[in-house]
Design an enzyme around this catalytic site. Structure first.
Site, PDB file in Angstrom:
ATOM      1  N   CYS A 153       3.013   6.874   5.956  1.00  0.00           N
ATOM      2  CA  CYS A 153       3.818   5.658   6.095  1.00  0.00           C
ATOM      3  C   CYS A 153       3.505   4.592   5.053  1.00  0.00           C
ATOM      4  O   CYS A 153       4.321   3.709   4.811  1.00  0.00           O
ATOM      5  CB  CYS A 153       3.629   5.071   7.492  1.00  0.00           C
ATOM      6  SG  CYS A 153       4.212   6.138   8.835  1.00  0.00           S
ATOM      7  N   ASN A 154       2.322   4.644   4.444  1.00  0.00           N
ATOM      8  CA  ASN A 154       1.967   3.654   3.429  1.00  0.00           C
ATOM      9  C   ASN A 154       2.523   3.993   2.054  1.00  0.00           C
ATOM     10  O   ASN A 154       2.485   3.180   1.135  1.00  0.00           O
ATOM     11  CB  ASN A 154       0.452   3.532   3.310  1.00  0.00           C
ATOM     12  CG  ASN A 154      -0.236   4.876   3.139  1.00  0.00           C
ATOM     13  OD1 ASN A 154      -0.444   5.574   4.119  1.00  0.00           O
ATOM     14  ND2 ASN A 154      -0.569   5.259   1.916  1.00  0.00           N
TER      15      ASN A 154
END
Length: 370
Positions: A153-154
């Site tokens: 997700c980063n």
């Protein structure tokens, strides 16, 4: 008496010498949207604890491509090969739509594209999505490209950091970061709490952001988007296993795992990375007008808000994206950025912070200015 030698502190990330400007953004989702109740019904989930996860997620709807049904009306478990096919089809479809929308908003065409970086964590392909999209859309075969796979997700901000460097080295040339996450291709069908945490959260989505530096980039007064000034990261090695996508030997497929404590771990480190981002800028947190945080989940958002002293208005777009689409992994923060632009309230000179978090466990940030 002894003298203890201390290693010098690592220098804070420097401001970019030739900051690229964000020229456009575009988003896309898959065709079918489900409420949380509809997903519970589709998978015939009756466990009250698991139902509670879905109903208390702060998510109203998510875009998902669920498995077909059998003769009895029950959903068919998809083998890993079918899930990879789903990832490829959905990522190309959504990715192409988001890329076109981004270029349109930037006032550019596919023929203007000089670097395409594609981010995904919901499937593995060789050749990667960048090559497949170049073929699908008829993009110039000489277009530079890169693929960032598996960072989670980063990864959208990781990619933006890398492409900002490419942009600075190629002034006047258009680059795009495209996040294409077919989370339906990572959906596990079982009744365990481990998969329920994931199954209650993720949705399909793609988003793209275009940037350019140097001659040819719009001046601040003419640009809708901000300049990217600086990046800062923070990895939490002791929490390396808290978020992962690995092989489930029982099911014979990949599956996500999220530690229930991860929101509090992320929240506890939010202040550290933001202080590092602002170090050397003479800015304080109160000087940041716009906050665009990854829609990681209700508890993650709450933890970031508490630890950074933000207001609910500061994260209104983060909360809105989670409500309408769930967590779309790497590209979620760009859905929030698009909503901010659509409001039309960002004024020249104002500062903003982009923040994502994901496996590692890591937090990624960027400082921008309109």
């Amino acid at each position: 008496m002894t003298t203890e030698l201390l290693a010098p502190a690592a220098p804070a990330p420097a401001l970019l010498v030739h900051p690229p400007r964000i020229l456009g953004v575009g988003t896309a989702v898959t065709a079918t949207s489900y409420s949380q109740e509809e997903v519970l019904d589709a998978f015939e989930i009756t466990d009250p604890k698991i139902q509670s996860l879905f109903r208390n997620s702060a998510i109203d709807r998510r875009n998902l491509t669920l498995p077909p049904v059998d003769d009895t009306g029950s959903r068919i478990a998809e083998p890993q090969g079918d899930l990879l096919d789903k990832h490829k089809a959905l990522a190309i479809e959504m990715g192409a739509e988001a890329l076109r929308a981004c270029l349109k908003r930037a006032g550019a065409d596919l023929s203007d594209l000089r670097h395409l970086c594609v981010v995904t964590s919901t499937g593995f392909l060789t050749p990667g999505l960048s090559a497949l999209l170049i073929r699908e859309l008829g993009i110039d075969r000489h277009c530079s490209r890169s693929d960032i796979v598996g960072m989670g997700c980063n990864a959208g901000l990781n990619a933006l950091n890398v492409v900002a460097g490419w942009s600075a080295a190629h002034p006047g040339e258009l680059a795009v970061v495209l996040c294409a996450e077919a989370c339906s291709a990572a959906y596990a069908m079982d009744a365990t709490m481990r998969t329920a945490v994931v199954n209650s959260l993720f949705g399909d989505g793609a988003s793209a952001i275009a940037l350019m530096s140097g001659p040819g980039a719009p001046e601040p007064a003419d640009a809708e988007g901000p300049s990217i000034l600086k990046f800062a990261s923070c990895i939490i090695p002791e929490a390396v296993d808290a978020m992962r996508y690995d092989w489930d030997r029982t099911q014979g497929r990949f599956s996500f795992y999220l530690d229930p404590l991860i929101p509090y771990v992320v929240g506890a480190h939010a202040e550290i990375v933001i202080d590092r981002l602002l170090e050397g800028t003479e800015l304080r947190r109160s000087d940041i007008r716009h906050w665009l945080v990854h829609s990681g989940g209700k508890k993650v958002i709450d933890a970031v808000v508490v630890n950074l002293g933000l207001t609910r208005d500061d994260v209104r777009h983060t909360v809105g994206v989670l409500r309408d689409h769930g967590n779309m992994s790497s590209g979620s923060f760009l859905f929030s950025y698009e909503r901010l632009l659509d409001e039309g309230i960002a004024e020249p000179g104002e500062y903003g912070v982009l923040m994502t978090m994901g496996p590692g466990s890591t937090l990624e940030t960027a400082l921008v200015q309109w």
